[in-house]
Scaffold this motif. Structure first.
Motif, short mmCIF file in Angstrom:
data_model
loop_
_atom_site.label_atom_id
_atom_site.label_comp_id
_atom_site.label_asym_id
_atom_site.label_seq_id
_atom_site.Cartn_x
_atom_site.Cartn_y
_atom_site.Cartn_z
N TRP A 112 0.81 -1.21 0.00
CA TRP A 112 0.00 0.00 0.00
C TRP A 112 0.84 1.26 0.00
O TRP A 112 0.40 2.32 -0.47
CB TRP A 112 -0.94 0.00 1.21
CG TRP A 112 -0.23 0.09 2.53
CD1 TRP A 112 0.26 -0.94 3.26
CD2 TRP A 112 0.08 1.29 3.26
NE1 TRP A 112 0.86 -0.48 4.41
CE2 TRP A 112 0.77 0.88 4.43
CE3 TRP A 112 -0.14 2.63 3.04
CZ2 TRP A 112 1.22 1.80 5.38
CZ3 TRP A 112 0.30 3.56 3.98
CH2 TRP A 112 0.98 3.14 5.14
N ARG A 113 2.07 1.15 0.50
CA ARG A 113 2.94 2.33 0.56
C ARG A 113 3.35 2.80 -0.83
O ARG A 113 3.79 3.94 -1.00
CB ARG A 113 4.18 2.01 1.40
CG ARG A 113 3.88 1.71 2.86
CD ARG A 113 5.15 1.47 3.67
NE ARG A 113 4.84 1.10 5.03
CZ ARG A 113 4.59 1.98 6.02
NH1 ARG A 113 4.62 3.27 5.77
NH2 ARG A 113 4.30 1.56 7.24
N GLN A 114 3.24 1.94 -1.82
CA GLN A 114 3.61 2.30 -3.18
C GLN A 114 2.42 2.85 -3.97
O GLN A 114 2.55 3.16 -5.15
CB GLN A 114 4.18 1.07 -3.89
CG GLN A 114 5.42 0.51 -3.20
CD GLN A 114 5.77 -0.88 -3.70
OE1 GLN A 114 5.21 -1.37 -4.68
NE2 GLN A 114 6.69 -1.54 -3.00
N GLN A 115 1.26 2.97 -3.31
CA GLN A 115 0.04 3.46 -3.94
C GLN A 115 -0.38 4.78 -3.29
O GLN A 115 0.05 5.12 -2.18
CB GLN A 115 -1.09 2.43 -3.77
CG GLN A 115 -0.75 1.03 -4.29
CD GLN A 115 -0.54 1.01 -5.78
OE1 GLN A 115 -1.21 1.75 -6.52
NE2 GLN A 115 0.37 0.17 -6.25
N PRO A 116 -1.21 5.55 -3.97
CA PRO A 116 -1.76 6.76 -3.33
C PRO A 116 -2.52 6.39 -2.07
O PRO A 116 -3.16 5.34 -2.00
CB PRO A 116 -2.70 7.33 -4.40
CG PRO A 116 -2.20 6.76 -5.70
CD PRO A 116 -1.68 5.39 -5.36
N LEU A 117 -2.45 7.23 -1.07
CA LEU A 117 -3.18 6.97 0.16
C LEU A 117 -4.69 7.04 -0.11
O LEU A 117 -5.15 7.74 -1.01
CB LEU A 117 -2.80 8.00 1.23
CG LEU A 117 -1.33 7.99 1.67
CD1 LEU A 117 -1.10 9.06 2.74
CD2 LEU A 117 -0.91 6.63 2.20
N ARG A 118 -5.44 6.29 0.68
CA ARG A 118 -6.89 6.27 0.52
C ARG A 118 -7.47 7.67 0.61
O ARG A 118 -7.05 8.49 1.44
CB ARG A 118 -7.53 5.40 1.61
CG ARG A 118 -7.48 3.91 1.36
CD ARG A 118 -8.22 3.20 2.48
NE ARG A 118 -8.31 1.76 2.28
CZ ARG A 118 -8.86 0.93 3.14
NH1 ARG A 118 -9.38 1.40 4.28
NH2 ARG A 118 -8.90 -0.37 2.89
#
Length: 304
Positions: free
Chosen positions: A256-262
C-alpha cells in the motif's frame, strides 16, 4: 476577546496537566477560578468523573449563565468511563471535543506526517512486539495477548506479559526506535469503541511496522491503504493469527505504501491540517451563535 476556561482534576494527569493553546486569540484560564467570567467552559470529562466531582460539575453548570457554552472534552473510551456517555452528564454540555468523528471539534490520535513514508522491509530483523501496560481491559486484550504468546514469540515490553526491557528508556522515542526493528506490533486498544483509534495503531505505521489491530470496529475508516494491517478480530482464535504471521510474506502488507493513500484517509488529514486553534474558535463561535438564535436553558446541551 473570547474568554475560555478549562476545568479538570489535576491528579488525573500525573504531573502533566493539560494545555489549551489558542495562539493568543482568546483569553485562556486553566482551572475553576475563571468559570463564572468565561464565555466558553471546556470540561475534561475523564478526570472530573474520576475525581467523583460529577455533582459539583452539575451544580456549577446550573449556577452559571445559560449563555455560556460548555464543551465536553475527552479522548478516552466510554467503555472505560461510561458516565461520560450517560444522558444526564452529556446534557450539561452544548458541544464536544473528542476522538469521535461526530464531535464539533475532532481531536483524534492521528498524526499523518510519516504514515506514507517508505521503509526497507529487510530492516525488520525481529518478528513481533507488544507494548501493553494499562490495566484497562474492556477489549479482553490481555487474554488475547497471553494466548497469542503461547503460539508465537512476542517481545513484550509493557507491564502485561513482560519479557523484554528497553535499555535507557527515554519514553515514546525509545519505544518507536525499538518497534522499528519488528515486522509486526500488537496494536490492542483497551476497548472496542467506534472511532476510538489511538496511537497504538498509528505508531507502527509511522515506523514501517505492521499493526495487528484489536479495537474499533470501524478501523477500516482510519486505514491509509488497503491491507496495511491485520485485524485480530477476524482471528478470534489466536492460533490462526500466529500461523498467519509466521507463514505470510509480510512484505505484501507494505504494498500500500507504493500506492496513493486512501481518499478517506486524506480527507481526515485535510480536516486536521486546519490549525487546532482555528477549528476550536470557529466551533466555539458557532455554538455561541446557536445559543443566541435559540437560547436553551442551561443543561440541555448535547441532548437539545
Amino acid at each position: 476577546m473570547l474568554r475560555v476556561t478549562y476545568i479538570y482534576w489535576e491528579p488525573w494527569f500525573r504531573g502533566h496537566p493539560p494545555a489549551l493553546d489558542l495562539k493568543n486569540r482568546a483569553e485562556v484560564v486553566m482551572g475553576m477560578s475563571g468559570v463564572f467570567a468565561a464565555d466558553v467552559v471546556v470540561a475534561h470529562a475523564p478526570s472530573l468523573l474520576s475525581s467523583g466531582q460529577t455533582h459539583e460539575v452539575e451544580l456549577l453548570r446550573r449556577n452559571t449563565s445559560p449563555e455560556q457554552v460548555w464543551i465536553l472534552v475527552t479522548q478516552e473510551s466510554s467503555e472505560n468511563y461510561p458516565e461520560q456517555a450517560s444522558p444526564g452528564f452529556r446534557s450539561l454540555f452544548d458541544g464536544e471535543m473528542s476522538h469521535r468523528q461526530t464531535a464539533e471539534i475532532w481531536i483524534p490520535y492521528l498524526d499523518a506526517g510519516s504514515i506514507g513514508a517508505e521503509f526497507d522491509p529487510t530492516e525488520k530483523t525481529e518478528l513481533c512486539c507488544a507494548f501493553m501496560s494499562s490495566g484497562f481491559n474492556a477489549s479482553r486484550r490481555q487474554e488475547y495477548l497471553a494466548s497469542l504468546m503461547r503460539h508465537v514469540d512476542v517481545a513484550s515490553y509493557g507491564r502485561v506479559q513482560n519479557n523484554r526491557r528497553i535499555a535507557d528508556d527515554g519514553g515514546r522515542m525509545s519505544k518507536l526506535a525499538v518497534m522499528r526493528r519488528f515486522r509486526y506490533a500488537t496494536a490492542f486498544e483497551n476497548s472496542r469503541e467506534t472511532d476510538y483509534v489511538t496511537e497504538k495503531f498509528f505508531d507502527p505505521l509511522g515506523v514501517g511496522t505492521i499493526p495487528i489491530y484489536l479495537g474499533a470496529p470501524n478501523i477500516g475508516e482510519f486505514c491509509p491503504g488497503d491491507e496495511c494491517c491485520i485485524d485480530a478480530s477476524a482471528h478470534p482464535d489466536p492460533r490462526t493469527l500466529a500461523r498467519l504471521i509466521l507463514e505470510r510474506d509480510y512484505r505484501d502488507l507494505h504494498r500500500w505504501r507504493q500506492q496513493p493513500l486512501r481518499r478517506s484517509f486524506m480527507e481526515k488529514s485535510a480536516r486536521l491540517a486546519i490549525p487546532f486553534h482555528e477549528r476550536f474558535l470557529a466551533s466555539a463561535e458557532a455554538l455561541r451563535e446557536r445559543k443566541r438564535k435559540g437560547p436553551c436553558e442551561a443543561g440541555r446541551g448535547l441532548l437539545a
